[in-house]
Design an enzyme around this catalytic site. Structure first.
Site, PDB file in Angstrom:
ATOM      1  N   HIS A   1       0.762  -1.281   0.037  1.00  0.00           N
ATOM      2  CA  HIS A   1       0.029  -0.052  -0.025  1.00  0.00           C
ATOM      3  C   HIS A   1       0.822   1.215  -0.156  1.00  0.00           C
ATOM      4  O   HIS A   1       0.208   2.507  -0.218  1.00  0.00           O
ATOM      5  CB  HIS A   1      -1.144  -0.066   1.009  1.00  0.00           C
TER       6      HIS A   1
ATOM      7  N   ASP B   1       0.263  -7.495   1.265  1.00  0.00           N
ATOM      8  CA  ASP B   1       0.672  -6.192   1.402  1.00  0.00           C
ATOM      9  C   ASP B   1       2.085  -6.174   1.624  1.00  0.00           C
ATOM     10  O   ASP B   1       2.599  -5.169   2.484  1.00  0.00           O
ATOM     11  CB  ASP B   1      -0.111  -5.648   2.907  1.00  0.00           C
TER      12      ASP B   1
ATOM     13  N   SER C   1       4.522   2.624   7.948  1.00  0.00           N
ATOM     14  CA  SER C   1       4.372   1.416   6.983  1.00  0.00           C
ATOM     15  C   SER C   1       5.448   0.991   5.995  1.00  0.00           C
ATOM     16  O   SER C   1       6.180   1.812   5.747  1.00  0.00           O
ATOM     17  CB  SER C   1       3.032   1.770   6.054  1.00  0.00           C
TER      18      SER C   1
END
Length: 836
Positions: free
Chosen positions: A91, A121, A194
């Site tokens: 992402h 992911d 992230s």
């Protein structure tokens, strides 16, 4: 991903997603060095393996939100190979362009995403570098709940890269908004973390940070992808360039207990089986329950994904299911799941992070204007066709609005133009000034304009300029706050920007940035089912459900869009055959035409196009239906128009429509469930009862018919039941005798015939409903605009005289329609005072 410009907080609802959160909650409890003296050494050892990633988000599907040089996104990555291979979250980079990677020592590299796997992911980014420090990976079996861990990443701002937070492993095998199991930690994970590393006190990576749970009163609840899942994905990237996932061809549904987090006592229910899939070939059916895959018990979707990832496409595995009261073992040869290709492109301007590098002017090529492009100018809202656009200064010093109004008179006098500007515009950024400080018409050669400067209450100052050029009025309005307006230096820079505005656009000037979004007059429509398409801008939309209608300005052309679920085992061909048969049953052959389905491609999948036409006897109406199935949903787009419509215009509309049809699974409403196609359940011969207690009769009416009033027990004197091209009506009379009604009807029929020889009728005495005498009239009117046939019955029972009329247009006089009409009348019975 984080946003360089600003972070907004949309309400206080729970936000749990696979992108970095915009909640700015407090940091997790920091385990200070005196509590764990090894932390500084571990961070010093591991930090060189962690990098910061920054880039430009890809253009939003809303063409008015063109990205600017300040609109950046960022995340974190972990070096896995010394030659510049970096693992991060999918992402972070899936929609990122012009990627730049910054190492812990501040060295900057251009990067590119080479592999992306959204289900896990995880993704890989490659930079051209050597001698980097790859991270060391732990084993998932060594991870313990309660052990100290640290998260390294780039929270909130790119200036905070390689920030460290410390906590513990709060839990393992968590199933939270993920295809696979996750590690839970209370180490603070904030926007930008992230893709960063979650490390143990041996300096080994135990997971890749992926998300944070944010809500009022919730703190220190972060999640990371376990190292064994990371290794699994990296191995597939290395061997195959992608993750090769097995494909069974079914949709599974968790039990209520599993959904709310309780231990589940039942397996996964098979909610849907795709035709010709490995599961279908193995005999797995809807409503079967999964028990195990190989030796792995499965009770949740995460269990299923963890079990199935141990196998490769082409392998044969044993699946245990419960079907009814029996447990069976099925041997299934796995297929391969298809993945959509990720298009990873740089901006047209090149691979620079600042895509506007070298652009010193900005303008619109379609509307023909341009001006200087200061470094701090940020484009805000832009209308769909670009006739209005707003700008703000990156520091918030000023705002600027430019609006273009076409079809204006070039003969507008200077005074009229000044009056026009003074009246203000409710659509402009700040409206008209409350106090005018300056008003003049500036006769600048080649570019004259009207100018008004005013004060807007206590908020600030507005300068509005108006330019008339070749039938268009260009209005440029600058709003400056009070404190900035009184700064002479800044005021000069504002005037310099306004003075640079020109009603011209030099498309050969490479320093000029074109922000035109004009699309030739088309509008893009989207719905909750992932479907999007373009139609001409003069079309409008009506209806807000799985069925929506669109129509042009005179309603002569319409488009009806319907979305339903594909039932287990249904196919595109079978679906279209049902729709074709329904059409053929609705119109007599003389009044309809239909071509064989044409195979085309829509939204990247096989589709069928059906061209048809029908008439009730006057004008013909034509249509084109488009059918395709994608992501378990059936999409039907039906365009109707007069048959004599201009073919070239229709071809242009159809070309625009078919070339722009897309289905984006990610944009589907996450709460979508099964939407039954009612046509699949339709039984056109099913009937419902109608009773009229006052006038003592009852009928069985086809359920698909409509009524002048709903099917109730209201005792109407006249009751009509409608269907396309016809009706059945029953009238009751207590004051007129049977003989009087027959006499009146005889006279009416003869008069109609005398007035028009094309109106013909016959009459006869018949017996109905046992021994009830009746008069029957059969009418045919071929000369009517819509030819029809009608049968009228007059009869009497218990001092009530009845008139029953059965009417049907010739166009819909099919065997099926005629049989339903006659059967409905034949169901007529007298109640004889019997109550319900």
């Amino acid at each position: 991903m984080g946003n360089w410009n600003a972070f907004t907080k949309k309400g206080i609802t729970v936000l749990l997603a696979a992108f970095l959160l915009v909640s700015l909650q407090g940091p997790a409890t920091i385990y200070a060095a005196e509590v764990n003296a090894e932390v500084p050494k571990v961070i010093e050892k591991t930090s060189p393996s962690v990098v910061a990633i920054i880039g430009k988000p890809s253009s939003d599907s809303d063409k008015s939100l063109d990205k600017n040089r300040f609109n950046l996104a960022h995340g974190t990555g972990v070096i896995v190979e010394s030659n510049g291979v970096i693992v991060t979250n999918a992402h972070v980079v899936k929609d990122m362009k012009n990627i730049v990677v910054v190492t812990s020592n501040g060295t900057t590299y251009n990067g590119r995403a080479t592999n992306i796997d959204e289900e896990s992911d995880l993704a890989l980014v490659k930079i051209d570098a050597t001698g980097l420090s790859p991270a060391k990976f732990a084993s998932s079996s060594d991870i313990k709940v309660g052990e100290t861990v640290a998260a390294i990443g780039t929270p909130i701002s790119f200036a905070l890269r390689n920030s460290v937070t410390v906590g513990i492993v709060s839990g393992l095998d968590r199933s939270v908004s993920s295809q696979y199991q996750l590690i839970q930690t209370d180490a603070a994970i904030n926007p930008g973390n992230s893709g960063g590393a979650l490390i143990n006190m041996n300096g080994e990576v135990i997971g890749i940070n992926t998300m944070k749970y944010a809500d009022i009163g919730v703190e220190n609840l972060g999640f990371a992808i376990p190292v064994d899942t990371v290794k699994y994905v990296l191995k597939h990237f290395q061997l195959y360039g992608k993750v090769k996932r097995p494909y069974l061809g079914l949709e599974l549904e968790e039990s209520w207990e599993a959904v709310v987090g309780l231990p589940s006592s039942t397996g996964l229910r098979v909610a849907y089986v795709e035709p010709d899939s490995p599961a279908a070939k193995a005999g797995i059916q809807q409503d079967d329950l999964f028990v195990s895959i190989g030796t792995s018990k499965v009770k949740t979707l995460v269990d299923y994904n963890e079990a199935i990832k141990k196998f490769l496409p082409g392998e044969t595995i044993e699946i245990t299911i419960q079907s009814g009261n029996s447990t069976k073992s099925k041997s299934v040869t796995l297929g391969e799941a298809q993945q959509k290709e990720m298009k990873r492109t740089q901006d047209a301007e090149g691979s620079y992070l600042d895509a506007d590098r070298g652009k010193t002017k900005i303008g619109d090529s379609h509307y023909g204007w341009s001006m200087k492009y200061p470094a701090g100018l940020v484009k805000g809202h832009q209308s769909d066709d670009g006739d209005s656009v707003s700008f703000v200064d990156a520091k918030g010093d000023f705002s600027l609005t430019i609006k273009v109004e076409s079809n204006q008179s070039d003969e507008l006098s200077p005074s009229a133009l000044l009056n026009r500007l003074a009246s203000g515009d409710e659509d402009s950024y700040s409206g008209a000034a409350s106090t005018i400080l300056e008003r003049q018409y500036v006769k600048r050669e080649g570019n004259p304009y009207a100018k008004i400067v005013g004060r807007s209450g206590d908020e600030g100052y507005i300068q509005t300029r108006g330019y008339l050029h070749q039938g268009s009025l260009y209005t440029v309005q600058l709003f400056v706050s009070k404190e900035h307006y009184n700064n002479n230096f800044k005021q000069n820079s504002y005037n310099d920007l306004l003075d640079s505005f020109k009603v011209s656009f030099n498309d050969k000037d490479e320093s000029l940035k074109d922000i035109s979004v004009y699309s030739g007059g088309n509008t893009t429509y989207k719905n909750e089912y992932g479907l999007s398409f373009d139609l001409p801008s003069n079309w409008q939309q009506g209806g807000y459900s799985s069925s929506s209608s669109f129509f042009n300005d005179d309603y002569s052309q319409t488009l009806h869009v319907s979305v339903t679920s594909a039932s287990s085992g249904d196919t595109l061909g079978a679906w279209v055959d049902r729709q074709r048969k329904q059409f053929e049953d609705s119109y007599a052959p003389k009044y309809r035409s239909m071509k064989e389905p044409e195979e085309i491609t829509l939204a990247g999948v096989p589709a069928l196009k059906v061209t048809y036409a029908s008439t009730l006897g006057n004008k013909w109406s034509a249509g084109i239906s488009l059918f395709f199935i994608k992501d378990k949903y059936k999409y039907e787009l039906d365009m109707n128009y007069p048959q004599e419509e201009d073919k070239a215009t229709l071809e242009d509309i159809l070309k625009t429509l078919t070339s722009t049809i897309k289905v984006d699974k990610e944009s589907m409403d996450q709460e979508l469930g099964f939407i039954q196609d009612l046509d699949e359940l339709l039984d056109p011969n099913r009937t419902v009862a109608y009773r009229n207690e006052k006038f003592k009769y009852a009928l069985q009416i086809p359920e698909i018919w409509t009524s002048s009033k709903s099917y109730d027990n209201k005792d109407q004197v006249n009751k009509t039941f409608l269907f396309t091209g016809g009706h059945l009506s029953v009238g009751a009379e207590t004051k007129t005798t049977y003989e009087e009604m027959v006499k009146e009807e005889d006279a009416a029929q003869k008069k109609s015939h005398d007035n028009d020889n094309d109106y013909t009728f016959t009459d006869a005495d018949v017996t109905l409903i046992g021994s009830v005498k009746a008069k029957k009239y059969e009418i045919s009117y071929a000369g009517a605009k819509i030819p029809y046939k009608e049968t009228i019955y007059i009869f009497n029972k218990n001092n009530i005289s009845y008139t029953a009329t059965l009417r049907m247009d010739d166009a819909v006089r099919t065997e099926a329609n005629l049989a339903r009409l006659n059967k409905a009348f034949e169901s007529f019975k007298f109640l004889d005072g019997v109550k319900k």
